[in-house]
Motif scaffolding. Sequence first.
Motif, PDB file in Angstrom:
ATOM      1  N   VAL A 136      26.326   1.711  -2.509  1.00 21.31           N
ATOM      2  CA  VAL A 136      26.405   1.233  -3.485  1.00 21.31           C
ATOM      3  C   VAL A 136      25.267   0.766  -2.432  1.00 21.31           C
ATOM      4  CG1 VAL A 136      26.313  -0.854  -4.819  1.00 21.31           C
ATOM      5  CG2 VAL A 136      27.784   0.989  -5.349  1.00 21.31           C
ATOM      6  N   THR A 137      25.149   0.035  -1.583  1.00 25.97           N
ATOM      7  CA  THR A 137      24.410  -0.639  -0.574  1.00 25.97           C
ATOM      8  C   THR A 137      23.501   0.503  -0.287  1.00 25.97           C
ATOM      9  OG1 THR A 137      26.530  -2.252   0.194  1.00 25.97           O
ATOM     10  CG2 THR A 137      24.226  -2.096   1.553  1.00 25.97           C
ATOM     11  N   LEU A 138      23.743   1.178  -0.134  1.00 26.96           N
ATOM     12  CA  LEU A 138      22.896   2.772   0.890  1.00 26.96           C
ATOM     13  C   LEU A 138      21.876   2.537  -0.145  1.00 26.96           C
ATOM     14  CD1 LEU A 138      21.007   4.342   2.188  1.00 26.96           C
ATOM     15  CD2 LEU A 138      23.389   6.749   1.186  1.00 26.96           C
ATOM     16  N   LYS A 139      22.230   2.801  -1.667  1.00 20.17           N
ATOM     17  CA  LYS A 139      21.165   3.434  -3.343  1.00 20.17           C
ATOM     18  C   LYS A 139      20.548   2.030  -3.721  1.00 20.17           C
ATOM     19  CE  LYS A 139      21.592   4.271  -7.901  1.00 20.17           C
ATOM     20  NZ  LYS A 139      21.925   4.709  -9.283  1.00 20.17           N
ATOM     21  N   LYS A 140      21.337   0.627  -3.064  1.00 17.15           N
ATOM     22  CA  LYS A 140      20.998  -0.889  -4.054  1.00 17.15           C
ATOM     23  C   LYS A 140      19.455  -1.654  -3.099  1.00 17.15           C
ATOM     24  CE  LYS A 140      22.812  -3.308  -6.874  1.00 17.15           C
ATOM     25  NZ  LYS A 140      23.356  -4.753  -7.057  1.00 17.15           N
ATOM     26  N   HIS A 141      19.813  -0.953  -1.724  1.00 19.77           N
ATOM     27  CA  HIS A 141      18.969  -2.462  -0.748  1.00 19.77           C
ATOM     28  C   HIS A 141      18.443  -1.088   0.039  1.00 19.77           C
ATOM     29  CE1 HIS A 141      21.428  -5.684  -2.644  1.00 19.77           C
ATOM     30  NE2 HIS A 141      22.240  -4.749  -2.161  1.00 19.77           N
ATOM     31  N   ILE A 142      19.021   0.153   1.194  1.00 22.46           N
ATOM     32  CA  ILE A 142      18.749   0.800   2.013  1.00 22.46           C
ATOM     33  C   ILE A 142      17.512   1.354   1.326  1.00 22.46           C
ATOM     34  CG2 ILE A 142      18.799   1.825   3.763  1.00 22.46           C
ATOM     35  CD1 ILE A 142      21.907   0.464   4.439  1.00 22.46           C
ATOM     36  N   VAL A 143      17.513   2.420   0.865  1.00 27.59           N
ATOM     37  CA  VAL A 143      17.189   2.919   0.021  1.00 27.59           C
ATOM     38  C   VAL A 143      15.054   2.259  -0.383  1.00 27.59           C
ATOM     39  CG1 VAL A 143      16.408   5.266  -2.156  1.00 27.59           C
ATOM     40  CG2 VAL A 143      18.836   5.124  -0.040  1.00 27.59           C
ATOM     41  N   PRO A 144      15.705   1.272  -1.257  1.00 31.40           N
ATOM     42  CA  PRO A 144      14.396   1.262  -1.657  1.00 31.40           C
ATOM     43  C   PRO A 144      13.618   0.424  -0.945  1.00 31.40           C
ATOM     44  CG  PRO A 144      16.603   0.633  -3.219  1.00 31.40           C
ATOM     45  CD  PRO A 144      16.682   0.511  -1.650  1.00 31.40           C
TER      46      PRO A 144
END
Length: 408
Positions: free
Chosen positions: A124-132
């Motif tokens: 979830v952290t990767l998808k919501k915060h790092i990837v963008p």
Amino acid sequence: MKITADSVAEMMKSAPPNRQKFYWDDDLAGFGFYRLPSGVGTWIVEFRPVSGGSKKRLKLGRVGTLKASEAREAARKTIAHAGLGKDLAKDRADERASGTVRDLVEEYIAGKEMKPSTRDFYNVTLKKHIVPHLGSQKAVAVSRVDVQRAHMKMSRTARYSANRAMALLSAAYVWGAKRGLVPEGMNPAASIDRNKEEARERYLTPDEMTRLGDALREAETVGIPHKASDSKHAPKEKNRTIYGPHVTGAIRLLMLTGCRLREILNLRWDEYDEKRGLLLLPDSKTGRKTVVLSEAAQAEIDGLPRVGKYVIAGRSAGLPDEQPRTDLKKPWAAIAGRAGLDDVHLHDLRHTFASVGAGGGMSLLTIGKLLGHADAATTQRYAHLHVDPTRAAANTIAGQIAAAIGGK
């Protein structure tokens, strides 16, 4: 030709060639540029990485974007590096072929041994915060400045989550460096300025606990007056939402045991030792954990209908692919709102359990054991509530001294 700013400018003004044409410098062997029929010019340098090796060519930049003097200096450094055995062309090719930040973090999450709940949180952290903010950038090309800027952007909407994202990113780089996915020692997420975090201290007062108890009884009997945002899956009678015993039971168990939310929602019937009054949790946040149940907590569990393998039955209870209930967000929002506790989070019920123990004179060591703290320092957050035993000790000591010195 002698490559200078003037000679190149003059050449670029001439008619474009019919096909790609190369121009080489008289002074620095291997330095030059080429023009295409479109008229575009590109600086290049040719060199041999090692003695006797094949010749390689490296693009330095566009003519016009990069000045002649800058291109010459870049070519000189490339040739010098080649003489020392460093192949800049290969480094650049490796960089283009390397994975993105998203690839690196995904490999870390998939390859690192961790709890399923931790893996879900990381995804979830990767998808919501790092990837963008960083996901599409090459992992080997990201700088500390890039990461700091990304952290600042994340912090605009989620200050604490931005810190969690930095911790995940840093761990992924350390893991990746050990496996050759990024250069050894490379970690642009290290030493990033994090947002200041303050531990939340919200405990229910006796009056608030009474109001919550009233709201729970109302929820499971006549129901909570519902709003349009309430759960569509709960039955509505006379403009009220009735919540079943598993919802209200879960909330009561959070208060009566001090357990974490997932420890209650993931609790299986075969992990409940009815005879000894224990919960034998195989995999809590801190590993295996035994929860000693109070009579009130055990009575709450015994009163729940046994539907499926989980104590707190979810929507798939009893089905072959039964899954535990995912959360209590909507029911809790309705019930807490009814009790006038809109600022209370579910995790605050765990803090309330601890605060009642500390306020009642229970030792911090005992409270830590009940909560399942792996580190005694974690329990110290409740030390300021642990005043009655300390005051009693102070009264005993000071009383004897006062008697000796004739104090009033």
